[in-house]
Design a protein around this motif. Structure first.
Motif, mmCIF file in Angstrom:
data_model
loop_
_atom_site.group_PDB
_atom_site.id
_atom_site.type_symbol
_atom_site.label_atom_id
_atom_site.label_comp_id
_atom_site.label_asym_id
_atom_site.label_seq_id
_atom_site.Cartn_x
_atom_site.Cartn_y
_atom_site.Cartn_z
ATOM 1 N N PHE A 131 0.831 -1.204 0.000
ATOM 2 C CA PHE A 131 0.000 0.000 0.000
ATOM 3 C C PHE A 131 0.865 1.253 0.000
ATOM 4 C CE2 PHE A 131 -2.789 3.149 2.175
ATOM 5 C CZ PHE A 131 -3.772 3.203 1.204
ATOM 6 N N GLY A 132 1.978 1.249 0.753
ATOM 7 C CA GLY A 132 2.909 2.374 0.747
ATOM 8 C C GLY A 132 3.494 2.597 -0.629
ATOM 9 N N GLU A 133 3.842 1.504 -1.319
ATOM 10 C CA GLU A 133 4.359 1.632 -2.689
ATOM 11 C C GLU A 133 3.274 2.170 -3.623
ATOM 12 O OE1 GLU A 133 5.880 -2.195 -3.725
ATOM 13 O OE2 GLU A 133 7.407 -2.144 -2.140
ATOM 14 N N TYR A 134 2.052 1.714 -3.432
ATOM 15 C CA TYR A 134 0.931 2.211 -4.236
ATOM 16 C C TYR A 134 0.758 3.714 -4.040
ATOM 17 C CZ TYR A 134 -3.943 2.985 -5.550
ATOM 18 O OH TYR A 134 -5.097 3.479 -6.104
ATOM 19 N N LEU A 135 0.841 4.180 -2.792
ATOM 20 C CA LEU A 135 0.723 5.615 -2.524
ATOM 21 C C LEU A 135 1.853 6.387 -3.179
ATOM 22 C CD1 LEU A 135 -0.386 5.766 1.219
ATOM 23 C CD2 LEU A 135 -1.757 6.239 -0.799
ATOM 24 N N ASP A 136 3.052 5.837 -3.154
ATOM 25 C CA ASP A 136 4.183 6.504 -3.797
ATOM 26 C C ASP A 136 3.949 6.645 -5.306
ATOM 27 O OD1 ASP A 136 5.563 6.903 -1.450
ATOM 28 O OD2 ASP A 136 6.718 5.028 -1.634
ATOM 29 N N ARG A 137 3.399 5.611 -5.929
ATOM 30 C CA ARG A 137 3.109 5.691 -7.369
ATOM 31 C C ARG A 137 2.044 6.729 -7.679
ATOM 32 N NH1 ARG A 137 3.329 -0.034 -7.126
ATOM 33 N NH2 ARG A 137 1.072 -0.116 -7.230
ATOM 34 N N LEU A 138 1.111 6.928 -6.744
ATOM 35 C CA LEU A 138 0.050 7.933 -6.945
ATOM 36 C C LEU A 138 0.498 9.337 -6.567
ATOM 37 C CD1 LEU A 138 -3.138 6.115 -5.616
ATOM 38 C CD2 LEU A 138 -2.524 6.574 -7.983
ATOM 39 N N GLY A 139 1.704 9.480 -6.117
ATOM 40 C CA GLY A 139 2.182 10.790 -5.691
ATOM 41 C C GLY A 139 1.995 11.003 -4.205
ATOM 42 N N GLY A 140 1.780 9.943 -3.445
ATOM 43 C CA GLY A 140 1.581 10.056 -1.997
ATOM 44 C C GLY A 140 2.912 10.186 -1.281
ATOM 45 N N ASN A 141 3.650 11.209 -1.598
ATOM 46 C CA ASN A 141 4.976 11.400 -1.023
ATOM 47 C C ASN A 141 4.882 12.023 0.361
ATOM 48 O OD1 ASN A 141 4.317 14.044 -1.535
ATOM 49 N ND2 ASN A 141 5.637 14.218 -3.320
ATOM 50 N N GLU A 142 6.021 12.332 0.920
ATOM 51 C CA GLU A 142 6.082 12.861 2.282
ATOM 52 C C GLU A 142 5.358 14.198 2.422
ATOM 53 O OE1 GLU A 142 7.225 11.228 4.957
ATOM 54 O OE2 GLU A 142 7.463 9.571 3.545
ATOM 55 N N THR A 143 5.398 15.027 1.386
ATOM 56 C CA THR A 143 4.704 16.322 1.457
ATOM 57 C C THR A 143 3.205 16.117 1.593
ATOM 58 O OG1 THR A 143 6.420 17.302 0.059
ATOM 59 C CG2 THR A 143 4.348 18.517 0.284
ATOM 60 N N MET A 144 2.654 15.205 0.814
ATOM 61 C CA MET A 144 1.212 14.929 0.901
ATOM 62 C C MET A 144 0.850 14.329 2.260
ATOM 63 S SD MET A 144 -0.099 16.127 -1.744
ATOM 64 C CE MET A 144 -1.733 15.489 -1.639
ATOM 65 N N ARG A 145 1.686 13.449 2.768
ATOM 66 C CA ARG A 145 1.422 12.876 4.096
ATOM 67 C C ARG A 145 1.450 13.962 5.154
ATOM 68 N NH1 ARG A 145 5.398 8.211 5.323
ATOM 69 N NH2 ARG A 145 4.588 8.681 7.375
ATOM 70 N N SER A 146 2.401 14.875 5.031
ATOM 71 C CA SER A 146 2.501 15.966 6.007
ATOM 72 C C SER A 146 1.269 16.865 5.945
ATOM 73 C CB SER A 146 3.763 16.789 5.758
ATOM 74 O OG SER A 146 4.906 15.996 5.922
ATOM 75 N N ILE A 147 0.848 17.201 4.731
ATOM 76 C CA ILE A 147 -0.357 18.025 4.572
ATOM 77 C C ILE A 147 -1.561 17.305 5.161
ATOM 78 C CG2 ILE A 147 -1.968 18.977 2.868
ATOM 79 C CD1 ILE A 147 0.505 19.610 1.122
ATOM 80 N N HIS A 148 -1.654 16.005 4.911
ATOM 81 C CA HIS A 148 -2.764 15.206 5.437
ATOM 82 C C HIS A 148 -2.762 15.216 6.965
ATOM 83 C CE1 HIS A 148 -4.983 11.417 6.310
ATOM 84 N NE2 HIS A 148 -5.756 11.893 5.354
ATOM 85 N N MET A 149 -1.593 15.072 7.567
ATOM 86 C CA MET A 149 -1.507 15.086 9.028
ATOM 87 C C MET A 149 -1.852 16.459 9.593
ATOM 88 S SD MET A 149 1.591 12.553 10.154
ATOM 89 C CE MET A 149 2.857 13.261 9.156
ATOM 90 N N VAL A 150 -1.390 17.532 8.930
ATOM 91 C CA VAL A 150 -1.697 18.884 9.408
ATOM 92 C C VAL A 150 -3.201 19.144 9.315
ATOM 93 C CG1 VAL A 150 -1.417 21.337 8.877
ATOM 94 C CG2 VAL A 150 0.580 19.859 8.966
ATOM 95 N N MET A 151 -3.808 18.781 8.206
ATOM 96 C CA MET A 151 -5.254 19.006 8.046
ATOM 97 C C MET A 151 -6.049 18.205 9.081
ATOM 98 S SD MET A 151 -5.481 21.262 5.789
ATOM 99 C CE MET A 151 -7.193 21.299 5.393
ATOM 100 N N ASN A 152 -5.642 16.979 9.334
ATOM 101 C CA ASN A 152 -6.324 16.187 10.363
ATOM 102 C C ASN A 152 -6.057 16.743 11.753
ATOM 103 O OD1 ASN A 152 -7.888 13.780 9.387
ATOM 104 N ND2 ASN A 152 -6.033 13.609 8.146
ATOM 105 N N GLY A 153 -4.877 17.310 11.961
ATOM 106 C CA GLY A 153 -4.591 17.959 13.245
ATOM 107 C C GLY A 153 -5.496 19.157 13.472
ATOM 108 N N ILE A 154 -5.692 19.959 12.422
ATOM 109 C CA ILE A 154 -6.597 21.110 12.516
ATOM 110 C C ILE A 154 -8.025 20.634 12.786
ATOM 111 C CG2 ILE A 154 -7.637 22.993 11.192
ATOM 112 C CD1 ILE A 154 -4.872 23.304 9.814
ATOM 113 N N ALA A 155 -8.437 19.575 12.087
ATOM 114 C CA ALA A 155 -9.777 19.029 12.326
ATOM 115 C C ALA A 155 -9.899 18.502 13.756
ATOM 116 C CB ALA A 155 -10.077 17.919 11.318
ATOM 117 N N GLY A 156 -8.836 17.884 14.267
ATOM 118 C CA GLY A 156 -8.855 17.399 15.647
ATOM 119 C C GLY A 156 -8.991 18.533 16.644
ATOM 120 N N ILE A 157 -8.291 19.634 16.397
ATOM 121 C CA ILE A 157 -8.410 20.800 17.280
ATOM 122 C C ILE A 157 -9.825 21.360 17.224
ATOM 123 C CG2 ILE A 157 -7.636 23.190 17.593
ATOM 124 C CD1 ILE A 157 -4.832 22.181 16.686
ATOM 125 N N ALA A 158 -10.399 21.410 16.016
ATOM 126 C CA ALA A 158 -11.790 21.871 15.894
ATOM 127 C C ALA A 158 -12.736 20.936 16.646
ATOM 128 C CB ALA A 158 -12.188 21.969 14.420
#
Length: 166
Positions: A5-32
């Motif tokens: 699944f990690g390799e699949y995400l890498d092929r789709l462009g699921g790199n570290e920047t996207m993971r970081s953005i995903h974590m930040v957005m979920n962090g903001i949602a968690g604070i809300a």
């Protein structure tokens, strides 16, 4: 499987920047979500809760808990890059969006008159608990329900002052 699944995400462009953005957005949602949770808990003990009952505070607590939980699952999915966690996250998020849509449709189909509800509660307080009205009038710096002569607490209001508040 998680590695695939990690390799699949890498092929789709699921790199570290996207993971970081995903974590930040979920962090903001968690604070809300935590904000909704705290607002719901404090609203349960507010003098104004008599106007809306406990429905909105309890709903705020439930929504806050769900949003916080889903955002934590999203953060865990980003960190672990697990297909199972992402599937659970997507499924729960889909159910929450559907519940919101159903709630909007119900509210749209069954509107209620807020002023009538407030008038009923104000009248009940006027007859049974004038101290609550006195507190509300003092806190909001107003007098009566619609005007200084509409169900004010008589010992507390004066028509001569601005908005009837003394």
């Amino acid at each position: 499987m998680a590695n695939d699944f990690g390799e699949y995400l890498d092929r789709l462009g699921g790199n570290e920047t996207m993971r970081s953005i995903h974590m930040v957005m979920n962090g903001i949602a968690g604070i809300a979500g935590i904000f909704f949770l705290i607002t719901g808990v404090t609203s349960l003990f507010d003098i104004y809760s008599s106007f809306g009952g406990t429905t909105l505070p309890v709903l705020s607590i439930v929504v806050g808990t769900l949003v916080t939980g889903v955002s934590l699952i999203g953060i865990a999915g980003s960190i672990k890059r697990s297909q199972y966690v992402f599937s659970a996250y997507s499924g729960i998020l889909t159910l929450l969006v559907l519940a919101q849509l159903i709630g909007l449709v119900v509210l749209w189909l069954r509107p209620f008159d807020v002023e009538d509800r407030f008038a009923d509660v104000w009248e009940g307080l006027y007859e049974n608990d004038p101290d609550s009205i006195r507190y509300i009038e003092h806190d909001l710096k107003c007098c009566g329900f619609r005007s200084p002569v509409d169900m004010p607490v008589p010992a507390h209001c004066s028509i001569k002052k601005k908005y009837g508040y003394t």
